[in-house]
Motif scaffolding. Structure first.
Motif, PDB file in Angstrom:
ATOM      1  N   PRO A  35     -37.406  38.336 -55.202  1.00 26.39           N
ATOM      2  CA  PRO A  35     -36.583  39.061 -56.224  1.00 26.39           C
ATOM      3  C   PRO A  35     -37.602  39.255 -57.792  1.00 26.39           C
ATOM      4  O   PRO A  35     -38.447  38.187 -57.862  1.00 26.39           O
ATOM      5  CB  PRO A  35     -35.745  37.608 -56.489  1.00 26.39           C
ATOM      6  N   LEU A  36     -36.975  40.240 -58.452  1.00 37.12           N
ATOM      7  CA  LEU A  36     -37.494  40.324 -59.583  1.00 37.12           C
ATOM      8  C   LEU A  36     -37.336  39.460 -60.616  1.00 37.12           C
ATOM      9  O   LEU A  36     -38.113  38.997 -61.518  1.00 37.12           O
ATOM     10  CB  LEU A  36     -37.042  41.751 -59.956  1.00 37.12           C
ATOM     11  N   ASP A  37     -36.225  38.923 -60.497  1.00 34.16           N
ATOM     12  CA  ASP A  37     -35.766  37.772 -61.492  1.00 34.16           C
ATOM     13  C   ASP A  37     -35.314  36.479 -60.841  1.00 34.16           C
ATOM     14  O   ASP A  37     -34.797  36.790 -59.522  1.00 34.16           O
ATOM     15  CB  ASP A  37     -34.670  38.182 -62.332  1.00 34.16           C
ATOM     16  N   PRO A  38     -35.439  35.471 -61.392  1.00 28.67           N
ATOM     17  CA  PRO A  38     -35.035  34.106 -60.485  1.00 28.67           C
ATOM     18  C   PRO A  38     -33.733  34.299 -60.226  1.00 28.67           C
ATOM     19  O   PRO A  38     -32.725  34.598 -60.865  1.00 28.67           O
ATOM     20  CB  PRO A  38     -35.359  32.915 -61.681  1.00 28.67           C
ATOM     21  N   LEU A  39     -33.321  33.742 -58.950  1.00 28.94           N
ATOM     22  CA  LEU A  39     -31.788  33.558 -58.408  1.00 28.94           C
ATOM     23  C   LEU A  39     -31.417  32.419 -58.462  1.00 28.94           C
ATOM     24  O   LEU A  39     -32.197  31.458 -57.948  1.00 28.94           O
ATOM     25  CB  LEU A  39     -31.669  34.427 -57.282  1.00 28.94           C
ATOM     26  N   ALA A  40     -30.127  32.063 -58.275  1.00 25.27           N
ATOM     27  CA  ALA A  40     -29.637  30.644 -57.948  1.00 25.27           C
ATOM     28  C   ALA A  40     -29.864  30.410 -56.589  1.00 25.27           C
ATOM     29  O   ALA A  40     -29.586  29.179 -56.163  1.00 25.27           O
ATOM     30  CB  ALA A  40     -28.183  30.743 -58.511  1.00 25.27           C
ATOM     31  N   VAL A  41     -29.864  31.445 -55.607  1.00 27.55           N
ATOM     32  CA  VAL A  41     -29.881  31.055 -53.887  1.00 27.55           C
ATOM     33  C   VAL A  41     -31.002  31.926 -53.542  1.00 27.55           C
ATOM     34  O   VAL A  41     -31.510  32.940 -54.198  1.00 27.55           O
ATOM     35  CB  VAL A  41     -28.299  31.320 -53.635  1.00 27.55           C
ATOM     36  N   ASP A  42     -31.595  31.509 -52.625  1.00 26.04           N
ATOM     37  CA  ASP A  42     -32.602  32.074 -51.616  1.00 26.04           C
ATOM     38  C   ASP A  42     -31.862  32.955 -50.412  1.00 26.04           C
ATOM     39  O   ASP A  42     -32.667  34.008 -50.015  1.00 26.04           O
ATOM     40  CB  ASP A  42     -33.490  31.263 -51.143  1.00 26.04           C
ATOM     41  N   ALA A  43     -30.840  32.450 -50.115  1.00 23.23           N
ATOM     42  CA  ALA A  43     -30.220  33.124 -48.797  1.00 23.23           C
ATOM     43  C   ALA A  43     -28.674  32.961 -48.721  1.00 23.23           C
ATOM     44  O   ALA A  43     -28.107  32.152 -49.592  1.00 23.23           O
ATOM     45  CB  ALA A  43     -30.981  32.657 -47.455  1.00 23.23           C
ATOM     46  N   LEU A  44     -28.049  33.975 -48.136  1.00 27.78           N
ATOM     47  CA  LEU A  44     -26.590  33.719 -48.036  1.00 27.78           C
ATOM     48  C   LEU A  44     -26.153  33.885 -46.389  1.00 27.78           C
ATOM     49  O   LEU A  44     -26.655  34.373 -45.548  1.00 27.78           O
ATOM     50  CB  LEU A  44     -25.793  35.127 -48.457  1.00 27.78           C
ATOM     51  N   VAL A  45     -25.204  32.958 -46.042  1.00 27.47           N
ATOM     52  CA  VAL A  45     -24.627  32.810 -44.917  1.00 27.47           C
ATOM     53  C   VAL A  45     -23.265  33.557 -44.837  1.00 27.47           C
ATOM     54  O   VAL A  45     -22.418  33.254 -45.763  1.00 27.47           O
ATOM     55  CB  VAL A  45     -24.604  31.441 -44.307  1.00 27.47           C
ATOM     56  N   CYS A  46     -23.297  34.601 -43.857  1.00 31.22           N
ATOM     57  CA  CYS A  46     -21.976  35.292 -43.900  1.00 31.22           C
ATOM     58  C   CYS A  46     -21.259  34.846 -42.632  1.00 31.22           C
ATOM     59  O   CYS A  46     -21.536  34.665 -41.769  1.00 31.22           O
ATOM     60  CB  CYS A  46     -22.338  36.775 -43.609  1.00 31.22           C
ATOM     61  N   LEU A  47     -19.705  34.492 -43.043  1.00 35.62           N
ATOM     62  CA  LEU A  47     -18.819  34.183 -42.045  1.00 35.62           C
ATOM     63  C   LEU A  47     -17.656  35.120 -41.877  1.00 35.62           C
ATOM     64  O   LEU A  47     -17.106  35.536 -42.636  1.00 35.62           O
ATOM     65  CB  LEU A  47     -18.309  32.747 -42.740  1.00 35.62           C
ATOM     66  N   HIS A  48     -17.378  35.361 -40.604  1.00 36.80           N
ATOM     67  CA  HIS A  48     -16.643  36.403 -40.358  1.00 36.80           C
ATOM     68  C   HIS A  48     -15.040  36.049 -40.321  1.00 36.80           C
ATOM     69  O   HIS A  48     -14.786  34.858 -40.486  1.00 36.80           O
ATOM     70  CB  HIS A  48     -16.975  36.965 -38.874  1.00 36.80           C
ATOM     71  N   GLY A  49     -14.050  36.796 -40.363  1.00 41.54           N
ATOM     72  CA  GLY A  49     -12.647  36.331 -40.039  1.00 41.54           C
ATOM     73  C   GLY A  49     -12.400  36.190 -38.586  1.00 41.54           C
ATOM     74  O   GLY A  49     -13.168  36.093 -37.713  1.00 41.54           O
ATOM     75  N   VAL A  50     -10.899  36.253 -38.595  1.00 42.52           N
ATOM     76  CA  VAL A  50     -10.312  35.660 -37.212  1.00 42.52           C
ATOM     77  C   VAL A  50     -10.819  36.706 -36.380  1.00 42.52           C
ATOM     78  O   VAL A  50     -10.615  38.031 -36.459  1.00 42.52           O
ATOM     79  CB  VAL A  50      -8.778  36.019 -37.583  1.00 42.52           C
ATOM     80  N   GLY A  51     -11.304  36.238 -35.206  1.00 40.51           N
ATOM     81  CA  GLY A  51     -11.790  37.327 -34.250  1.00 40.51           C
ATOM     82  C   GLY A  51     -13.114  38.122 -34.304  1.00 40.51           C
ATOM     83  O   GLY A  51     -13.254  38.821 -33.481  1.00 40.51           O
ATOM     84  N   THR A  77     -23.481  35.559 -39.067  1.00 38.40           N
ATOM     85  CA  THR A  77     -23.320  34.429 -38.050  1.00 38.40           C
ATOM     86  C   THR A  77     -21.991  34.662 -37.300  1.00 38.40           C
ATOM     87  O   THR A  77     -21.063  35.201 -37.637  1.00 38.40           O
ATOM     88  CB  THR A  77     -23.150  33.110 -38.846  1.00 38.40           C
ATOM     89  N   ASN A  78     -21.960  33.843 -36.146  1.00 36.78           N
ATOM     90  CA  ASN A  78     -20.989  33.809 -35.388  1.00 36.78           C
ATOM     91  C   ASN A  78     -20.405  32.163 -35.611  1.00 36.78           C
ATOM     92  O   ASN A  78     -21.412  31.267 -35.889  1.00 36.78           O
ATOM     93  CB  ASN A  78     -20.950  33.839 -33.946  1.00 36.78           C
TER      94      ASN A  78
END
Length: 300
Positions: A35-51, A77-78
């Motif tokens: 990151p060019l500038d500091p961020l509040a997080v390093d990574a994101l977990v993506c969670l899908h919807g129904v099915g 992710t699953n």
């Protein structure tokens, strides 16, 4: 590892096993720069919807480039509710999937994925969920917060409210369906598969239908949003708020009314967007990226 043709990045296929023995699969998109500038997080977990699943989400596919540009790692992710139904061969459950899941158990799925990121050196993690995945992000953090989770991004979580469904449009269809599901459960036939039409066509067991839509309203986000103790962004599509019925109508105002510390929660409407953000997915990604940058500024 393999190259994902949609992005000029390396994708690592990963797997994890939850504390109750469910194997889950996913993919990590690694950033090409720090990151060019500091961020509040390093990574994101993506969670899908129904099915949904980690490899079939057009929404996550479209918004990931803007997030990678920030220098974040993005984990698709699953959860155990992926796809409609699949054999859970490593457990004693027989089957899992959207038709068989108990939403409360998302706590184990999310904890396993966050643990995997922490083991890989990502100490500050955000949760990014869409639809039911957004409900899972909020619910899991309210019930069992992971110490590494620093923020939540909830894209279009519906309000799963028995009382609202029972008094809204198509209430007769809902009441008939929930009564049938409750009858199966009370008579010991909770695994009975039902072809339901409310809130959308779905093949689901009676016990899973009662879990999601029953009288207890276990997953009504309005009821437990106040328990979230980290910065949270809610996004909704303008069209879904106007056209998608009682599950979405008035939800932003209901959320605001239940917050005693509204400064830590942002609620945004994306113009001309439906539930899937059709034609507005890149705009959603840009907005999420802007919120994350602003969050970093407020933290630092």
């Amino acid at each position: 590892a393999q190259s994902h043709e949609c992005f000029s990045v390396i994708v690592d296929l990963v797997k994890t096993t939850t504390s109750d023995g469910v194997r889950l699969d996913g993919a990590i998109h690694s950033p090409t720069h720090t990151p060019l500038d500091p961020l509040a997080v390093d990574a994101l977990v993506c969670l899908h919807g129904v099915g949904g699943n980690f490899y079939g989400s057009t929404l996550f596919e479209k918004i990931t480039p803007a997030l990678l540009d920030l220098g974040l790692a993005i984990l698709w992710t699953n959860t155990r509710g992926h796809d409609g139904v699949y054999p859970a061969v490593a457990t004693n459950r027989g089957r899992l999937g959207a038709g068989y899941e108990t939403v409360d158990e998302c706590r184990y799925d999310i904890a396993a994925w966050v643990d995997l990121l922490v083991e890989r050196g990502y100490r500050r993690v955000g949760l990014l969920g869409h639809s039911l995945g957004a409900i899972k992000a909020i619910y899991s953090h309210a019930q069992q917060p992971h110490p590494a989770v620093e923020c939540i991004i909830a894209a279009s979580p519906p309000r799963l409210s028995y009382s609202c469904f029972n008094n809204g449009e198509r209430s007769e269809v809902f009441f008939e369906t929930i009564c049938e599901a409750e009858r199966h459960v009370s008579e010991g036939r909770g695994k009975t598969l039902m072809e339901v039409k409310f809130p959308f066509p779905l093949l689901i067991t009676a016990e899973s239908y009662v879990d999601k839509y029953g009288r207890e309203e276990r997953y009504n986000i309005v009821k437990f949003v106040e328990q979230i103790d980290c910065p949270t962004l809610f996004t909704y599509g303008q069209l879904e708020l106007e056209q998608s019925g009682v599950a979405f109508a008035g939800v932003p105002d209901a959320l605001r009314a239940n917050l005693t510390e509204p400064q830590r929660v942002a609620i945004t409407t994306i113009p001309d967007a439906d539930h899937l953000y059709t034609g507005a997915q890149e705009s959603l990604g840009t907005h999420i990226a802007s919120w994350l940058k602003a969050l970093a500024s407020s933290v630092h």
